[in-house]
Enzyme design. Structure first.
Site, PDB file in Angstrom:
ATOM      1  CD  GLU A 121      -2.562  -1.003   2.689  1.00  0.00           C
ATOM      2  OE1 GLU A 121      -3.776  -1.081   2.676  1.00  0.00           O
ATOM      3  OE2 GLU A 121      -1.902  -0.879   3.729  1.00  0.00           O
TER       4      GLU A 121
ATOM      5  CG  ASP B  75      -8.824 -11.701   6.924  1.00  0.00           C
ATOM      6  OD1 ASP B  75      -9.253 -12.019   8.032  1.00  0.00           O
ATOM      7  OD2 ASP B  75      -7.985 -10.785   6.767  1.00  0.00           O
TER       8      ASP B  75
HETATM    9  N1  ADE Z   1      -5.774  -7.687   9.507  1.00  0.00           N
HETATM   10  C1  ADE Z   1      -6.326  -8.247   8.418  1.00  0.00           C
HETATM   11  N2  ADE Z   1      -6.916  -9.411   8.725  1.00  0.00           N
HETATM   12  C2  ADE Z   1      -6.737  -9.596  10.055  1.00  0.00           C
HETATM   13  C3  ADE Z   1      -7.105 -10.616  10.956  1.00  0.00           C
HETATM   14  N3  ADE Z   1      -7.771 -11.699  10.543  1.00  0.00           N
HETATM   15  N4  ADE Z   1      -6.735 -10.486  12.263  1.00  0.00           N
HETATM   16  C4  ADE Z   1      -6.046  -9.390  12.663  1.00  0.00           C
HETATM   17  N5  ADE Z   1      -5.663  -8.409  11.853  1.00  0.00           N
HETATM   18  C5  ADE Z   1      -6.007  -8.498  10.551  1.00  0.00           C
END
Ligand code: ADE
Length: 275
Positions: A32, A238
């Site tokens: 990024e 996610d």
């Molecule tokens: N940043 C992006 N995905 C994450 C996750 N699953 N847990 C903690 N920080 C994150």
């Protein structure tokens, strides 16, 4: 002992002018940061404490861009340097997050309204999640900055700018159909959420949480202590469950930088209209 090592002030001395607007942008991922650095004109760089600070102008506004590194300590250290050495007057943080709220999907965008450190626990000295000595559990971003960010993000979503930048093939691959933006609560801590049990536990304990990440609440705390306004924008990479590590990794390499670049470009355009 007097050090001869040139400091940030030495390198950026014409640039660091107290009182003038100087925006610090922190990216949570090197991908990024690279994308945003390429938006800078009159670019120079300075390396200190395992961080490279890129200064320049973005739409004529003096700006410094840096990679936060990961976790609360790293992010707090980075933002402290931006405030105390580089004299930024406001901070923007972009990065990815894991979805906790069931309505959030990969590709949605969260603008942080309030921040909590889900791993802060100094009981029995104080109640769970309360930040020692501050007497606060939540730290808030201010409404003006949130509204500017919301306008900027709505602009890129409603005009399909983001979708066009990403391309249909990648949108389909990540099942991104109609990305939305929401404003609300973000929980941060030194933990990558990668199973459904931990996710449920967090949701039960902090039911208003929209998403989790590893830096925002630390950045919010430092900005609060130094009275620097901040905007934290997170893209869902996610679902913070058993597939999180796979989705996170592939989202990072293929999509996250495109989001950050479009978000920053739109934010700076919105600044021009809000001066
Ligand atoms: N940043 C992006 N995905 C994450 C996750 N699953 N847990 C903690 N920080 C994150």
């Amino acid at each position: 002992m007097v050090s001869n090592y040139p400091t940030a002030k030495y390198y950026f001395r014409e640039f660091i002018m107290e009182g003038n607007r100087l925006i610090g942008i922190i990216g949570a991922m090197p991908e990024e940061v690279d994308g945003i650095v390429h938006l800078l004109t009159e670019r120079e760089e300075f390396t200190q404490g395992m961080r490279t600070y890129y200064k320049g102008k973005l739409n004529a506004i003096p700006t410094i861009v840096v990679f936060s590194r990961w976790g609360k300590v790293a992010a707090a250290t980075t933002v402290t340097a931006l405030i105390t050495e580089f004299k930024i007057t406001e901070l923007i943080f972009t990065g990815v997050a894991g979805a906790i709220h069931t309505d959030l999907n990969v590709g949605d965008i969260v603008i942080g309204k309030r921040f909590i450190q889900h791993d802060m626990d100094a009981r029995p000295l104080m109640k769970k999640h309360e930040i020692p000595l501050l007497g606060k559990t939540y730290l808030d971003s201010d409404d003006d900055h949130i509204n500017i960010a919301l306008t900027a993000v709505q602009e890129i979503l409603s005009t399909n700018k983001l979708q066009n930048a990403i391309g249909q093939q990648t949108l389909t691959e990540f099942n991104i159909t109609k990305p939305k933006v929401v404003v609300g609560e973000i929980a941060s801590g030194d933990k990558f959420f990668s199973n459904a049990v931990d996710k449920q536990t967090l949701l039960q304990e902090l039911p208003d949480t929209l998403c989790v990440e590893m830096e925002g609440a630390a950045v919010a705390q430092v900005c609060f202590e130094y009275e620097i306004p901040f905007t934290i924008i997170r893209t869902i990479s996610d679902a913070a469950d058993d597939s999180a590590h796979i989705d996170f990794t592939s989202f990072l390499s293929k999509v996250s930088s495109l989001y950050s670049v479009e978000i920053i470009k739109s934010l700076y355009k919105t600044f021009e209209k809000n001066v």
